[in-house]
Scaffold this motif. Structure first.
Motif, PDB file in Angstrom:
ATOM      1  N   GLN A 112      33.674  10.846  41.964  1.00 17.15           N
ATOM      2  CA  GLN A 112      32.650  11.903  41.907  1.00 17.15           C
ATOM      3  C   GLN A 112      32.672  12.588  40.542  1.00 17.15           C
ATOM      4  O   GLN A 112      31.635  12.906  39.980  1.00 17.15           O
ATOM      5  N   GLU A 113      33.852  12.799  39.993  1.00 16.44           N
ATOM      6  CA  GLU A 113      33.985  13.444  38.684  1.00 16.44           C
ATOM      7  C   GLU A 113      33.320  12.595  37.586  1.00 16.44           C
ATOM      8  O   GLU A 113      32.614  13.121  36.729  1.00 16.44           O
ATOM      9  N   ASP A 116      29.496  12.791  37.889  1.00 15.68           N
ATOM     10  CA  ASP A 116      28.977  14.037  37.318  1.00 15.68           C
ATOM     11  C   ASP A 116      28.988  13.963  35.790  1.00 15.68           C
ATOM     12  O   ASP A 116      28.051  14.416  35.132  1.00 15.68           O
TER      13      ASP A 116
END
Length: 179
Positions: A112-113, A116
């Motif tokens: 997810q990091e 983003d």
């Protein structure tokens, strides 16, 4: 025992004495007519010189092409090394990140990091052979300077101002939209 060509031709009966004398006189006249220090250049010498110049030109062109090919290979090796040394481990990501490459939609799995970061432009995706690697923005910009075809995704983190005439200006697309 060495005889001149003229003597050999006379002995063989191919040339008579009168013709031999005439050729000798013409040769002497031609030698006297040319000024001292100047030589009559044969056409064969000129052709040989032209052939050498043409060969030298072809050789220079071939060397230039070889050098360009070597430069391309060196550049490709530099880019590959930059990608290998600076790739970011995706840690068996569970989030699919889709992007377009050469008219086809590709998908890699990232955390997810990383997703983003890719959406905001902190990270980029580079092509390395048949695989894709996530790299930092700085490295992607270095690669783009050398060979832009290796950088597949590099989002600008600048918010573009919508046009005044845009009928969809009120409907902004979020950066992290999954499709």
């Amino acid at each position: 025992m060495a005889k001149s060509l003229q003597e050999q031709l006379l002995k063989a009966g191919l040339v008579d004495q009168k013709k031999a004398k005439q050729l000798k006189q013409e040769k002497r006249k031609q030698a006297k007519q040319t000024p001292k220090g100047h030589q009559v250049e044969d056409e064969t010498k000129l052709r040989a010189q032209q052939a050498r110049e043409e060969k030298a030109q072809r050789d220079r062109e071939m060397n230039r092409l070889r050098q360009e090919e070597a430069d391309r290979k060196a550049l490709k090796a530099q880019v590959k090394q930059l990608i290998e040394m600076n790739r970011i481990n995706r840690n068996k990501g569970e989030v699919g990140y889709q992007f377009a490459d050469e008219g086809k939609v590709k998908k890699i799995y990232v955390t997810q990091e990383l997703q983003d970061g890719l959406a905001s432009g902190r990270f980029a995706i580079a092509r390395m052979g048949d695989a894709y690697e996530v790299i930092s923005r700085k490295v992607a910009e270095k690669i783009r300077e050398r060979a832009p075809e290796f950088v597949v995704v590099l989002n600008d983190n600048k918010n573009a101002e919508p046009d005044e005439d845009d009928p969809y200006a009120a409907y902004q697309i979020p950066d992290d939209l999954m499709w």
